[in-house]
Design an enzyme around this catalytic site. Structure first.
Site, PDB file in Angstrom:
ATOM      1  N   GLU A   1     -12.169   6.479  13.821  1.00  0.00           N
ATOM      2  CA  GLU A   1     -11.194   5.469  14.261  1.00  0.00           C
ATOM      3  C   GLU A   1     -10.291   5.894  15.416  1.00  0.00           C
ATOM      4  O   GLU A   1      -9.069   5.781  15.325  1.00  0.00           O
ATOM      5  CB  GLU A   1     -10.334   5.034  13.054  1.00  0.00           C
ATOM      6  CG  GLU A   1     -11.159   4.494  11.907  1.00  0.00           C
ATOM      7  CD  GLU A   1     -10.331   4.106  10.682  1.00  0.00           C
ATOM      8  OE1 GLU A   1      -9.125   4.359  10.677  1.00  0.00           O
ATOM      9  OE2 GLU A   1     -10.899   3.548   9.722  1.00  0.00           O
TER      10      GLU A   1
ATOM     11  N   GLU B   1     -19.559   2.100   5.569  1.00  0.00           N
ATOM     12  CA  GLU B   1     -18.539   1.781   4.550  1.00  0.00           C
ATOM     13  C   GLU B   1     -18.633   0.306   4.162  1.00  0.00           C
ATOM     14  O   GLU B   1     -17.628  -0.390   4.051  1.00  0.00           O
ATOM     15  CB  GLU B   1     -17.133   2.092   5.094  1.00  0.00           C
ATOM     16  CG  GLU B   1     -16.975   3.523   5.578  1.00  0.00           C
ATOM     17  CD  GLU B   1     -15.562   3.859   6.040  1.00  0.00           C
ATOM     18  OE1 GLU B   1     -14.632   3.083   5.771  1.00  0.00           O
ATOM     19  OE2 GLU B   1     -15.401   4.916   6.680  1.00  0.00           O
TER      20      GLU B   1
HETATM   21  C1  XIL Z   1      -9.874   4.440   2.075  1.00  0.00           C
HETATM   22  C2  XIL Z   1     -10.134   4.823   0.616  1.00  0.00           C
HETATM   23  O1  XIL Z   1     -11.157   4.007   0.111  1.00  0.00           O
HETATM   24  C3  XIL Z   1      -8.869   4.680  -0.201  1.00  0.00           C
HETATM   25  O2  XIL Z   1      -9.061   5.201  -1.500  1.00  0.00           O
HETATM   26  C4  XIL Z   1      -7.698   5.392   0.483  1.00  0.00           C
HETATM   27  O3  XIL Z   1      -6.523   5.129  -0.215  1.00  0.00           O
HETATM   28  C5  XIL Z   1      -7.539   4.962   1.921  1.00  0.00           C
HETATM   29  O4  XIL Z   1      -8.782   5.134   2.596  1.00  0.00           O
HETATM   30  N1  XIL Z   1     -11.822   3.441   6.679  1.00  0.00           N
HETATM   31  C6  XIL Z   1     -12.189   4.732   6.335  1.00  0.00           C
HETATM   32  C7  XIL Z   1     -12.049   5.180   4.931  1.00  0.00           C
HETATM   33  O5  XIL Z   1     -12.729   5.469   7.179  1.00  0.00           O
HETATM   34  O6  XIL Z   1     -11.773   6.540   4.830  1.00  0.00           O
HETATM   35  C8  XIL Z   1     -10.994   4.362   4.198  1.00  0.00           C
HETATM   36  O7  XIL Z   1     -11.019   4.755   2.828  1.00  0.00           O
HETATM   37  C9  XIL Z   1     -11.234   2.880   4.369  1.00  0.00           C
HETATM   38  C10 XIL Z   1     -11.184   2.492   5.810  1.00  0.00           C
END
Ligand code: XIL
Length: 371
Positions: A160, A265
């Protein structure tokens, strides 16, 4: 009053019943088709894993994960706040367990993530010099990527780094290290982890403006002669609004750079939200309409979710020559971060399995594509 004998008989009965339920559950789980097997010839199928899952606290869950997935990404434990809590202290306990979990169950691990502006260790806030940020950055990548080289398949080296318009996000890394920090991160990772695949990961990088910025960033790393193997599109999308055209265009453009393309994701939000994307720092205030499906998911929504997933996997199959992995952000609806983001304590339904690991219509439609 119950006698000791009664108590013994009762507790034996309870145990027998519990065992029968476990066995029944296990048998049921085995009767569900396996995603990883169905897509074996196409791409890897991954999931995010949380602490309870990595520690195998529930044997049925472990068996279920091992049957459905051949790739995994730690949901949190490899983020810098957790793996590097103090300036000179690393905590590898859970990450080491994850590596063991992968070995034991034939699941390849994608490290997530080395350099990210979020979930940073608290000591970072007290640093106000470029030299110290650089020291943290260098030591972190060398130590963490080095330790797991040959043990994980890959790393999301940078996560990101971009804004929605394709410019660089004003992170602590940009502020102190300048625009080259992405290239530098990959250079350090390449040195520390020569056997590990190295990826850039982001959300909304299938959207045209952000995609253009992403392509420029990836090219910059390549043009510096630094190794980068793939790009992850997170895939946090919304019901009825999955941007299929942009996704297809992105698969083609990223692959044309000679990079592996991954969906890292994946989830489809069914709850109301007034913005797109997955900026974990962004929050929403709850109102009477924000948690509409606490009892159950209405059939119309369930069907739309199934249609969305079907269309998405059709597209993934069309481009299976360019896509190496599709990872869901969670095993089942109950695990999903969307129950707590951007509003805490909601009931969301963004994945293929329900809260009891039962396949949803979306699962059936995805599996049917391979029948
Ligand atoms: C999220 C997790 O799922 C949560 O448990 C945590 O509180 C915050 O992060 N993008 C990403 C992930 O790259 O690492 C994130 O994961 C969601 C958005």
């Amino acid at each position: 009053m119950l006698s000791n004998r009664h108590i013994l008989i009762l507790s034996t009965a309870v145990l027998l019943l519990a065992n029968a339920a476990t066995e029944q559950g296990a048998a049921l789980a085995q009767s569900i088709p396996s995603l990883k097997d169905a897509f074996k010839k196409d791409f890897g199928i991954g999931t995010a894993l949380n602490n309870a899952q990595i520690e195998e606290r529930d044997p049925q869950t472990t068996a279920f994960i091992a049957r459905q997935f051949n790739m995994a990404t730690p949901e949190n434990i490899m983020k810098s706040a957790l793996i590097h809590p103090k300036w000179d202290t690393y905590n590898f306990e859970m990450a080491d367990k994850l590596v063991e979990f992968g070995k034991k169950h034939n699941i390849k691990i994608n490290g997530h993530t080395l350099i990210w502006h979020s979930q940073l260790p608290p000591f970072i806030r007290g640093i106000h010099s470029a030299d110290s940020i650089r020291a943290f950055f260098t030591d972190h990548i060398k130590t963490v990527a080095g330790r797991y080289d040959g043990k994980v398949l890959s790393w999301d080296v940078v996560n990101e780094a971009l804004n929605e318009d394709g410019t660089m996000r004003k992170s602590v890394f940009l502020q102190y290290l300048g625009e080259d920090f992405v290239t530098e991160a990959f250079r350090l990772a390449q040195q520390a982890a020569p056997k590990t695949e190295l990826y850039y990961n982001d959300y909304n990088n299938e959207q045209p403006a952000k995609r253009a910025g992403c392509i420029a960033l990836l090219k910059k790393v390549k043009d510096a002669g630094v190794r980068i193997d793939g790009v992850g599109i997170q895939g946090h999308w919304h019901l009825g609004k999955v941007p299929l055209k942009d996704i297809e265009e992105s698969i083609n453009q990223y692959a044309a750079l000679g990079l592996k393309v991954m969906f890292t994701e994946l989830d489809i939000e069914v709850l109301p939200r007034n913005f797109q994307g997955a900026d974990v720092g962004q929050r929403m205030t709850a109102n009477e309409q924000s948690n509409p499906y606490t009892a159950a998911l209405p059939d119309s929504v369930q069907q739309q979710l199934a249609a969305d997933y079907e269309a998405l996997f059709k597209l993934f199959l069309k481009h299976k020559d360019k896509i190496t992995r599709v990872t869901f952000w969670g095993v089942n609806d109950g695990d999903s971060w969307l129950n707590n983001w951007p509003i805490r304590g909601r009931t969301s339904y963004p994945l293929l399995f329900d809260r009891n690991n039962q396949p949803k219509p979306a699962f059936e439609r995805v599996i049917a594509l391979k029948k």
